[in-house]
Design an enzyme around this catalytic site. Structure first.
Site, PDB file in Angstrom:
ATOM      1  N   CYS A 102       2.214  -1.195  -9.112  1.00 13.56           N
ATOM      2  CA  CYS A 102       2.118  -0.519  -7.717  1.00 13.56           C
ATOM      3  C   CYS A 102       1.629   1.070  -8.135  1.00 13.56           C
ATOM      4  O   CYS A 102       1.907   1.525  -9.170  1.00 13.56           O
ATOM      5  CB  CYS A 102       3.523  -0.252  -7.172  1.00 13.56           C
ATOM      6  SG  CYS A 102       3.250   0.634  -5.262  1.00 13.56           S
ATOM      7  N   HIS A 153       3.614  -7.504  -0.828  1.00 12.35           N
ATOM      8  CA  HIS A 153       3.728  -6.305  -1.397  1.00 12.35           C
ATOM      9  C   HIS A 153       3.483  -5.124  -0.761  1.00 12.35           C
ATOM     10  O   HIS A 153       4.084  -4.239  -0.322  1.00 12.35           O
ATOM     11  CB  HIS A 153       3.201  -6.132  -2.705  1.00 12.35           C
ATOM     12  CG  HIS A 153       3.333  -4.791  -3.754  1.00 12.35           C
ATOM     13  ND1 HIS A 153       3.738  -4.761  -4.838  1.00 12.35           N
ATOM     14  CD2 HIS A 153       2.834  -3.773  -3.288  1.00 12.35           C
ATOM     15  CE1 HIS A 153       3.703  -3.669  -5.259  1.00 12.35           C
ATOM     16  NE2 HIS A 153       2.918  -2.842  -4.272  1.00 12.35           N
ATOM     17  N   GLU A 154       2.140  -5.554  -0.074  1.00 16.28           N
ATOM     18  CA  GLU A 154       1.682  -4.251   0.803  1.00 16.28           C
ATOM     19  C   GLU A 154       2.105  -4.247   1.978  1.00 16.28           C
ATOM     20  O   GLU A 154       2.402  -3.106   2.527  1.00 16.28           O
ATOM     21  CB  GLU A 154       0.118  -4.631   0.990  1.00 16.28           C
ATOM     22  CG  GLU A 154      -0.755  -4.698  -0.308  1.00 16.28           C
ATOM     23  CD  GLU A 154      -0.689  -3.576  -1.177  1.00 16.28           C
ATOM     24  OE1 GLU A 154      -0.356  -2.419  -0.709  1.00 16.28           O
ATOM     25  OE2 GLU A 154      -0.525  -3.596  -2.374  1.00 16.28           O
ATOM     26  N   HIS A 205       5.485  -2.297   1.868  1.00 15.06           N
ATOM     27  CA  HIS A 205       5.120  -0.645   1.916  1.00 15.06           C
ATOM     28  C   HIS A 205       5.286  -0.336   3.266  1.00 15.06           C
ATOM     29  O   HIS A 205       5.711   0.969   3.622  1.00 15.06           O
ATOM     30  CB  HIS A 205       3.719  -0.254   1.439  1.00 15.06           C
ATOM     31  CG  HIS A 205       3.538  -0.256  -0.093  1.00 15.06           C
ATOM     32  ND1 HIS A 205       4.144   0.977  -0.788  1.00 15.06           N
ATOM     33  CD2 HIS A 205       2.959  -0.762  -1.123  1.00 15.06           C
ATOM     34  CE1 HIS A 205       3.991   0.662  -2.148  1.00 15.06           C
ATOM     35  NE2 HIS A 205       2.950  -0.264  -2.339  1.00 15.06           N
TER      36      HIS A 205
HETATM   37 NI    NI Z   1       2.376  -0.925  -4.181  1.00 12.93          NI
END
Ligand code: NI
Length: 184
Positions: free
Chosen positions: A107, A149-150, A153
């Protein structure tokens, strides 16, 4: 366009839920996305979420070219495993199959580290593009991993919080001890 400063783990903007975008076609969203794409490419990332550039809005960009989609797969499967440069505004994820798959993640907000994270391997996702049109796809493998994953966020979650085994949180300089590369 501009290369933006990337927030690092510990900055509060990474821990807060981001807000929905009211108008995907607004000029400031177009500018934000252009800067995010430039920042992602400059940093050699597969994806970037707006909170990572200190903007608490539900916007992500990512790309999964053939070279980053692991494994071999049939022609039919290829579409699920790769993605062109994609902008997703106000994205939503639906898990198609609860079966989990482990993979190494990095990341841009956690520089220098890699972690082994288990996530659902097969998802559907939808969101809006810069014209306000719906983007809806199924995704598997690295493509499914990047999108999850995004979107994490946008919910204030970094990948170490998804890890089951912190002994697999390692420096990227040590990855060779864990991953057999094709070129070795
Ligand atoms: Ni990330």
């Amino acid at each position: 366009m501009a290369i933006l400063k990337i927030a690092r783990m510990g900055h509060p903007v990474l821990a807060e839920p981001a807000k929905p975008v009211a108008n995907p076609q607004a000029p400031e969203i177009r500018r934000l996305v252009a800067d995010m794409v430039e920042t992602m490419i400059d940093a050699n990332g597969a994806g970037l979420a707006a909170p990572q550039v200190h903007v608490p809005l539900r916007v992500v960009v990512f790309q999964v070219p053939d070279s980053r989609a692991e494994q071999e797969f049939s022609e039919d499967e290829r579409y699920d495993h790769t993605a062109p440069l994609t902008v997703l505004i106000n994205p939503e994820i639906e898990v198609v199959d609860e079966a989990q798959e482990g993979g190494w993640e990095g990341c841009l907000s956690v520089p220098g580290l890699r972690g082994f994270v288990e996530r659902p391997a097969h998802i559907r996702y939808r969101g809006l593009d810069l014209e306000g049109k719906v983007v809806a796809r199924t995704a598997k493998g690295f493509h499914a991993r990047v999108v999850q994953h995004e979107v994490d966020h946008l919910n204030g979650i970094l990948y170490p919080q998804r890890m089951n085994d912190l002994s697999k949180l390692i420096f990227e300089t040590e990855v060779r001890h864990w991953v057999q590369r094709d070129d070795e």
